[in-house]
Each structure stands twice: as structure tokens, then as C-alpha cells.
Scaffold this motif. Structure first.
Motif, mmCIF file in Angstrom:
data_model
loop_
_atom_site.group_PDB
_atom_site.id
_atom_site.type_symbol
_atom_site.label_atom_id
_atom_site.label_comp_id
_atom_site.label_asym_id
_atom_site.label_seq_id
_atom_site.Cartn_x
_atom_site.Cartn_y
_atom_site.Cartn_z
ATOM 1 N N TYR A 9 0.843 -1.199 0.000
ATOM 2 C CA TYR A 9 0.000 0.000 0.000
ATOM 3 C C TYR A 9 0.877 1.247 0.000
ATOM 4 O O TYR A 9 1.439 1.617 1.032
ATOM 5 N N ASN A 10 0.992 1.875 -1.167
ATOM 6 C CA ASN A 10 1.636 3.188 -1.247
ATOM 7 C C ASN A 10 0.609 4.221 -0.810
ATOM 8 O O ASN A 10 -0.391 4.445 -1.496
ATOM 9 N N LEU A 11 0.875 4.871 0.320
ATOM 10 C CA LEU A 11 -0.088 5.785 0.922
ATOM 11 C C LEU A 11 -0.177 7.129 0.215
ATOM 12 O O LEU A 11 -1.163 7.846 0.380
ATOM 13 N N ARG A 12 0.857 7.478 -0.551
ATOM 14 C CA ARG A 12 1.066 8.811 -1.111
ATOM 15 C C ARG A 12 1.313 9.814 0.027
ATOM 16 O O ARG A 12 0.433 10.102 0.834
ATOM 17 N N ALA A 232 -5.369 -12.619 -5.920
ATOM 18 C CA ALA A 232 -4.558 -11.408 -6.107
ATOM 19 C C ALA A 232 -5.421 -10.351 -6.774
ATOM 20 O O ALA A 232 -6.005 -10.596 -7.830
ATOM 21 N N HIS A 233 -5.506 -9.174 -6.171
ATOM 22 C CA HIS A 233 -6.336 -8.128 -6.768
ATOM 23 C C HIS A 233 -5.981 -6.763 -6.196
ATOM 24 O O HIS A 233 -5.334 -6.648 -5.156
ATOM 25 N N ARG A 234 -6.426 -5.738 -6.899
ATOM 26 C CA ARG A 234 -6.273 -4.357 -6.440
ATOM 27 C C ARG A 234 -7.454 -3.968 -5.556
ATOM 28 O O ARG A 234 -8.567 -4.438 -5.769
ATOM 29 N N LEU A 235 -7.192 -3.113 -4.586
ATOM 30 C CA LEU A 235 -8.284 -2.530 -3.803
ATOM 31 C C LEU A 235 -8.709 -1.246 -4.507
ATOM 32 O O LEU A 235 -7.978 -0.254 -4.513
ATOM 33 N N THR A 236 -9.861 -1.281 -5.113
ATOM 34 C CA THR A 236 -10.342 -0.156 -5.904
ATOM 35 C C THR A 236 -11.534 0.497 -5.203
ATOM 36 O O THR A 236 -11.925 0.104 -4.107
ATOM 37 N N GLY A 237 -12.100 1.469 -5.853
ATOM 38 C CA GLY A 237 -13.293 2.124 -5.335
ATOM 39 C C GLY A 237 -12.982 3.422 -4.631
ATOM 40 O O GLY A 237 -11.819 3.763 -4.370
ATOM 41 N N HIS A 247 -2.289 5.405 -5.864
ATOM 42 C CA HIS A 247 -2.081 4.022 -6.296
ATOM 43 C C HIS A 247 -3.240 3.185 -5.771
ATOM 44 O O HIS A 247 -3.793 3.484 -4.709
ATOM 45 N N ASP A 248 -3.570 2.100 -6.459
ATOM 46 C CA ASP A 248 -4.425 1.083 -5.865
ATOM 47 C C ASP A 248 -3.550 0.155 -5.031
ATOM 48 O O ASP A 248 -2.565 -0.411 -5.549
ATOM 49 N N PRO A 249 -3.865 -0.044 -3.751
ATOM 50 C CA PRO A 249 -3.172 -1.090 -2.994
ATOM 51 C C PRO A 249 -3.432 -2.451 -3.647
ATOM 52 O O PRO A 249 -4.444 -2.640 -4.338
ATOM 53 N N VAL A 250 -2.525 -3.384 -3.412
ATOM 54 C CA VAL A 250 -2.637 -4.711 -4.017
ATOM 55 C C VAL A 250 -2.504 -5.762 -2.923
ATOM 56 O O VAL A 250 -1.642 -5.657 -2.041
ATOM 57 N N THR A 251 -3.351 -6.778 -2.989
ATOM 58 C CA THR A 251 -3.324 -7.837 -1.986
ATOM 59 C C THR A 251 -3.279 -9.208 -2.641
ATOM 60 O O THR A 251 -3.710 -9.387 -3.792
ATOM 61 N N VAL A 252 -2.749 -10.169 -1.896
ATOM 62 C CA VAL A 252 -2.731 -11.563 -2.330
ATOM 63 C C VAL A 252 -2.814 -12.432 -1.081
ATOM 64 O O VAL A 252 -2.341 -12.041 -0.005
ATOM 65 N N THR A 253 -3.410 -13.604 -1.216
ATOM 66 C CA THR A 253 -3.507 -14.549 -0.103
ATOM 67 C C THR A 253 -2.646 -15.765 -0.410
ATOM 68 O O THR A 253 -2.883 -16.465 -1.407
ATOM 69 N N VAL A 254 -1.643 -15.985 0.418
ATOM 70 C CA VAL A 254 -0.737 -17.127 0.272
ATOM 71 C C VAL A 254 -1.369 -18.321 0.969
ATOM 72 O O VAL A 254 -1.770 -18.230 2.141
ATOM 73 N N THR A 255 -1.458 -19.441 0.264
ATOM 74 C CA THR A 255 -2.103 -20.633 0.829
ATOM 75 C C THR A 255 -1.116 -21.733 1.191
ATOM 76 O O THR A 255 -1.440 -22.607 1.994
ATOM 77 N N ALA A 256 0.085 -21.711 0.617
ATOM 78 C CA ALA A 256 1.106 -22.704 0.968
ATOM 79 C C ALA A 256 2.465 -22.194 0.538
ATOM 80 O O ALA A 256 2.621 -21.608 -0.538
#
Length: 262
Positions: A9-12, A232-237, A247-256
Motif C-alpha cells: 500500500y503506497n499511501l502517497r 490477487a487483486h487491487r483494492l479499488t473504489g 495508487h491502488d493497494p494490491v493484496t494476495v492470499t498465500v495458501t502454501a
């Protein structure tokens, strides 16, 4: 293993040039969205001291922040990592500068901008006791050569850690460059600890508060090759006209984690 949700998350950094999108106006929305998403680890960029203090306070019920300023006196912009309490256990952390002298506070490459660049590095245990590394950085915004040098320096520091104990590894940050760039190739094509782009295909992340017609991806979460992940996706809206950032923050969920490294 329990899924591990990572957010970059780039806060600016706060600036009056952003007018109604300045952090002062966005900050409550930023915290609200973080608490809704509940990532286990967050790699922030561009946190000025008052922004760092605000996040540490407003997230304190659920998160601890580590990391400090990039200047020689440890003030200025930081790239803190936020750790969701109870999700993972912090075992160690430190910070180095992207420069020929990474242990010297405030140091930088001659070819880069006037801004020192840093990487916060930490080791954790999952709830079931699996150790892993998570680092967070922000590469130079001016010089492609400095971005490549920063990437190579991070890989060099990782090699030193791997020589002691090789662990699953994750790197988040604003790399200020596109997926086909030199720093990305340095990260993804190195032979010592191959990395994969867990955010490949999420789309453009830098939109300048919605003003760019064709946003480019410059924000990433990388992981050791073979990492299993999803969502994996951007947090938009927006909320009341407010973006989360330029910037849109970006998230991903690691499963293994990669089986060879567990």
C-alpha cells in the motif's frame, strides 16, 4: 497452513498539491478499508512521520508497526510493515539502505534521486511454526539504473540471509517500474532464490487519483517460486469521492509455502 494475506500500500505522502485527495482527507477511509480487509501483513510506502504515527495509533487495537525513517537521523519517510496481532509472530527485524553502504543510515546510490531508499526486512513464524521472511521496499522514482541497482542490492542482502538459513521469502513494494522492466527481471530471473510475481495480471496500479487513462502496474508482491496463492487483486473504489491513494493497494492470499522450503 493458515492462509496469509499480504497487502502492499503506497499511501502517497501528504502534500498540499493533492488538494481534496491529500492524506488528511483520506486517512479515515484508509484505516476503515484496512480494518475491513484485515490483511495479516501490510507493506506501506511513503509514510511521513505524522502519517506513520496516525496509522500506529488508529490501527493499534489490531496491528503493530515496525520500521523507521529513511534519513540519516532516522526521520523522514518510512516504509513500515504492519503486523496483525495474533496472525503471525515477529522474530526479528531490521532495515537497510539501498546504497553501496546498506548499513549506513541515509546513504544512497549516486545515480538515484536525492531521496534515500530503504528496505525493511523481518522474519516471522506462522501459527503452525513455519518461519518465513517478508521484506518491504520502495525503489527510486527517477533513475531506472538506480531501480535495478536497488533490486540487485536486495537480492544480495537476501543471499546473505539464505547462506545462514534459506526460508520462504516475500517482497512487497512500489518498484516504480513496469512488469517488463530491469528491476522486475532482476527479481524474477535471479538464479539464487527464484521469485514469482504473485500479483501478475492485477492491472494498472498507479492511476494518479483516477486521472491516468492507462494506469500501469508498478506495485507488486513477489514470493519464492512455487508459492501457492489465490485472490490477487487491487483494492479499488472510492468513498465520498476519496481514493485510497494515487495508487491502488494490491493484496494476495498465500495458501502454501514452497514445499522444498517448509
Amino acid at each position: 497452513m493458515k492462509p496469509l494475506k499480504i497487502l502492499t500500500y503506497n499511501l502517497r505522502c501528504e502534500t498540499p498539491h493533492d488538494r481534496e485527495q491529500a492524506f488528511f482527507f483520506r486517512k479515515d477511509y484508509c484505516v476503515e478499508r484496512i480494518l475491513y480487509e484485515k490483511p495479516d501483513l501490510i507493506g506501506f510506502q511513503e509514510a511521513l512521520p505524522h502519517m506513520h504515527a496516525f496509522l500506529a495509533d488508529r490501527l493499534s487495537a489490531e496491528y503493530d508497526l515496525i520500521g523507521y525513517g529513511r534519513n540519516a537521523d532516522f526521520t523522514g519517510e518510512s516504509n513500515p510493515i504492519a503486523i496483525r496481532r495474533g496472525s503471525v509472530t515477529l522474530t526479528s527485524y531490521s532495515q537497510f539502505w539501498l546504497s553501496p553502504t546498506p548499513s549506513v543510515p541515509g546513504s544512497r546510490f549516486e545515480i538515484q534521486s536525492n531521496c534515500p531508499r530503504i528496505c525493511v526486512k523481518a522474519e516471522f513464524l506462522t501459527p503452525d511454526g513455519i518461519p518465513f521472511r517478508y521484506w518491504n521496499t520502495h525503489l527510486d522514482h527517477v533513475s531506472p539504473e538506480a531501480r535495478k541497482a536497488g533490486a540487485e542490492l536486495i537480492l544480495s542482502e537476501l543471499a546473505k540471509e539464505d547462506a545462514v538459513r534459506k526460508l520462504p521469502f516475500f517482497l512487497s513494494g512500489d518498484f516504480n517500474d513496469t512488469p517488463d522492466s530491469l528491476p522486475l527481471r532482476a527479481f524474477l530471473e535471479n538464479g539464487a532464490h527464484p521469485l514469482a510475481d504473485l500479483t501478475n495480471g492485477v492491472g494498472g496500479t498507479f492511476h494518479a487519483y483516477g486521472t491516468r487513462e492507462h494506469p500501469e502496474q508498478i506495485d507488486y508482491i513477489l514470493g519464492s517460486a512455487g508459492t501457492a496463492f489465490r485472490d490477487a487483486h487491487r483494492l479499488t473504489g472510492r468513498k465520498n469521492g476519496m481514493f485510497l491513494s494515487d495508487h491502488d493497494p494490491v493484496t494476495v492470499t498465500v495458501t502454501a509455502f514452497p514445499g522444498a522450503l517448509n
